[in-house]
Design a protein around this motif. Structure first.
Motif, PDB file in Angstrom:
ATOM      1  N   CYS A   9      -4.228  -4.884  -5.093  1.00  0.00           N
ATOM      2  CA  CYS A   9      -4.347  -3.852  -3.927  1.00  0.00           C
ATOM      3  C   CYS A   9      -2.794  -3.552  -3.346  1.00  0.00           C
ATOM      4  O   CYS A   9      -2.451  -2.610  -3.037  1.00  0.00           O
ATOM      5  CB  CYS A   9      -5.439  -4.488  -3.013  1.00  0.00           C
ATOM      6  N   PHE A  17      -1.152  -0.263  -2.875  1.00  0.00           N
ATOM      7  CA  PHE A  17      -0.670   0.457  -1.706  1.00  0.00           C
ATOM      8  C   PHE A  17       0.606   0.722  -1.765  1.00  0.00           C
ATOM      9  O   PHE A  17       1.254   2.038  -1.328  1.00  0.00           O
ATOM     10  CB  PHE A  17      -1.094  -0.560  -0.654  1.00  0.00           C
ATOM     11  N   GLU A  68      -6.311   3.840   0.190  1.00  0.00           N
ATOM     12  CA  GLU A  68      -7.204   2.867  -0.015  1.00  0.00           C
ATOM     13  C   GLU A  68      -7.965   3.172  -1.471  1.00  0.00           C
ATOM     14  O   GLU A  68      -8.250   2.483  -2.134  1.00  0.00           O
ATOM     15  CB  GLU A  68      -8.111   2.750   1.062  1.00  0.00           C
TER      16      GLU A  68
END
Length: 401
Positions: A213, A217, A341
């Motif tokens: 993640c 991001f 996200e």
């Protein structure tokens, strides 16, 4: 079917359809009309409704400078649009109109011009469905990556090497930066925070989630900030594929050769979706962008782990199938909420899709080609409010504090 080079394009974010495509069209129009002393550009449909948030007007004015350019926003034109991302260029000298061009920004930075034959780009692949490609590969004992190299030529390896370097650079720069993203929503960069946070009792599974993640991001935040990224297959979905590949390469010591093979297979999947459906959020919702990116990432991981063709197909099918109906509802038209996200969530879903395919491929009932066709039909059935117009969903219900 065209080259996978049409899937991977290097450019600045935040949107392949709202910035890269209009920029390409503007460059053509500028070259064709050196006599003009001012331009007018009319933005229709989705371009008019979310163009300000995406920076479409700023890109057009900059590209057409130093000639003065007036932007007109026409969200609901009195004629049917061939594509939601339509724009007209008008060249004038004094009071006289000297030129006109209509352009359709169809996603992935590509542009079509109504009434004109598509630009001559030779078809590289005689097969244009996964079924036909798989049959060819099985008959000739080829992996999908071998098939790509055979059709594209060995120089595709150098091209993919360059693409990987840009992907990595975007991740590195995104991890190094902090601060608030432009656009007025006050969205703070979170990649560095995610990457640096580590709990003493962090499980391997939690660490995988956190690092993947963080990478997603990092790249998406670079895109939102107008940084240089690679469409995979679009700007808005640019971080799904590189985040999972970077993590797996680091964790498992994957060779450069295997990594480039994975990129080749991912490009093939994106090419199939673009050919037989759409990768445009304005045309088919976010399923066409994030769903396609997730399918590309799942297929890439399948190749990375040297899975069979049927397993790779199943991984890509699962990844795309479980994004069916996903709406494109960016708040204020910015590629920030929920887009950043959403890239991270899709990256983890790609990993899960591969793990499911590893065990359950023999039980599958749905082909990848069927899901691609279904995605396109679903997208065309979606209300226009959910196709990158910022008129429905989160974009409608969000209220600034």
């Amino acid at each position: 079917m065209q080259s996978i080079r049409e899937i991977y394009k290097v450019g600045r974010g935040p949107s392949s359809s709202h910035t890269m495509g209009p920029e390409r069209a503007a460059l053509r129009f500028l070259a064709e009309h050196p006599e003009a002393d001012h331009f007018t550009v009319r933005l229709y449909g989705s371009l008019a409704k979310t163009g300000e948030g995406h920076g479409t007007d700023r890109v057009l004015i900059k590209t057409l400078s130093p000639v003065p350019t007036h932007i007109e926003w026409v969200p609901e034109p009195d004629f049917p649009l061939e594509h939601p991302n339509t724009l007209d260029f008008i060249a004038c000298r004094g009071e006289k109109q000297t030129g006109f061009l209509r352009a359709l920004s169809v996603g992935g930075g590509d542009v079509r011009y109504p009434g004109e034959a598509a630009a001559e780009k030779a078809d590289v692949y005689p097969e244009n469905t996964f079924h036909d490609i798989a049959e060819h590969c099985k008959t000739h004992n080829l992996r999908l990556s071998d098939y790509v190299a055979m059709r594209e030529g060995e120089d595709i390896r150098d091209f993919l090497g360059g693409i990987w370097r840009v992907m990595n650079a975007a991740c590195d720069e995104g991890l190094a930066r902090r601060g608030v993203l432009p656009g007025g929503l006050g969205v703070e960069r979170k990649a560095q925070y995610l990457f640096q946070q580590k709990h003493i009792d962090e499980s391997p599974e939690t660490r995988e989630n956190r690092i993947v993640c963080a990478y997603a991001f990092a790249i998406s935040e670079q895109n939102a900030d107008g940084g240089v990224i690679v469409t995979a297959p679009t700007c808005g979905a640019c971080s799904v594929l590189p985040s999972v590949l970077r993590y797996m390469r680091e964790q498992r010591g994957i060779s450069q050769e295997r990594l480039l093979r994975a990129l080749a297979v991912a490009g093939l999947i994106g090419d199939l979706i673009k050919t037989n459906a759409s990768i445009s959020g304005a045309e088919c919702g976010c399923q066409a962008e994030i769903g396609s990116a997730c399918a590309m990432a799942a297929a890439a991981l399948g190749e990375l782990f040297e899975m069979g063709i049927d397993q790779i197909e199943y991984a890509a099918e699962v990844a795309l199938e479980h994004h069916l109906g996903l709406t494109c509802d960016p708040i204020c038209g910015l590629v920030q909420i929920p887009c950043i996200e959403r890239n991270a969530v899709a990256a983890m879903r790609a990993i899960n899709a591969v793990r499911i395919a590893n065990f359950l491929t023999a039980t599958r009932k749905i082909s990848f080609d069927t899901v691609v066709r279904t995605m396109y039909e679903t997208g065309r059935d979606l209300s226009g409010r959910y196709r990158e117009t910022a008129e429905g969903g989160l974009a409608k219900n969000y209220r600034r504090p």
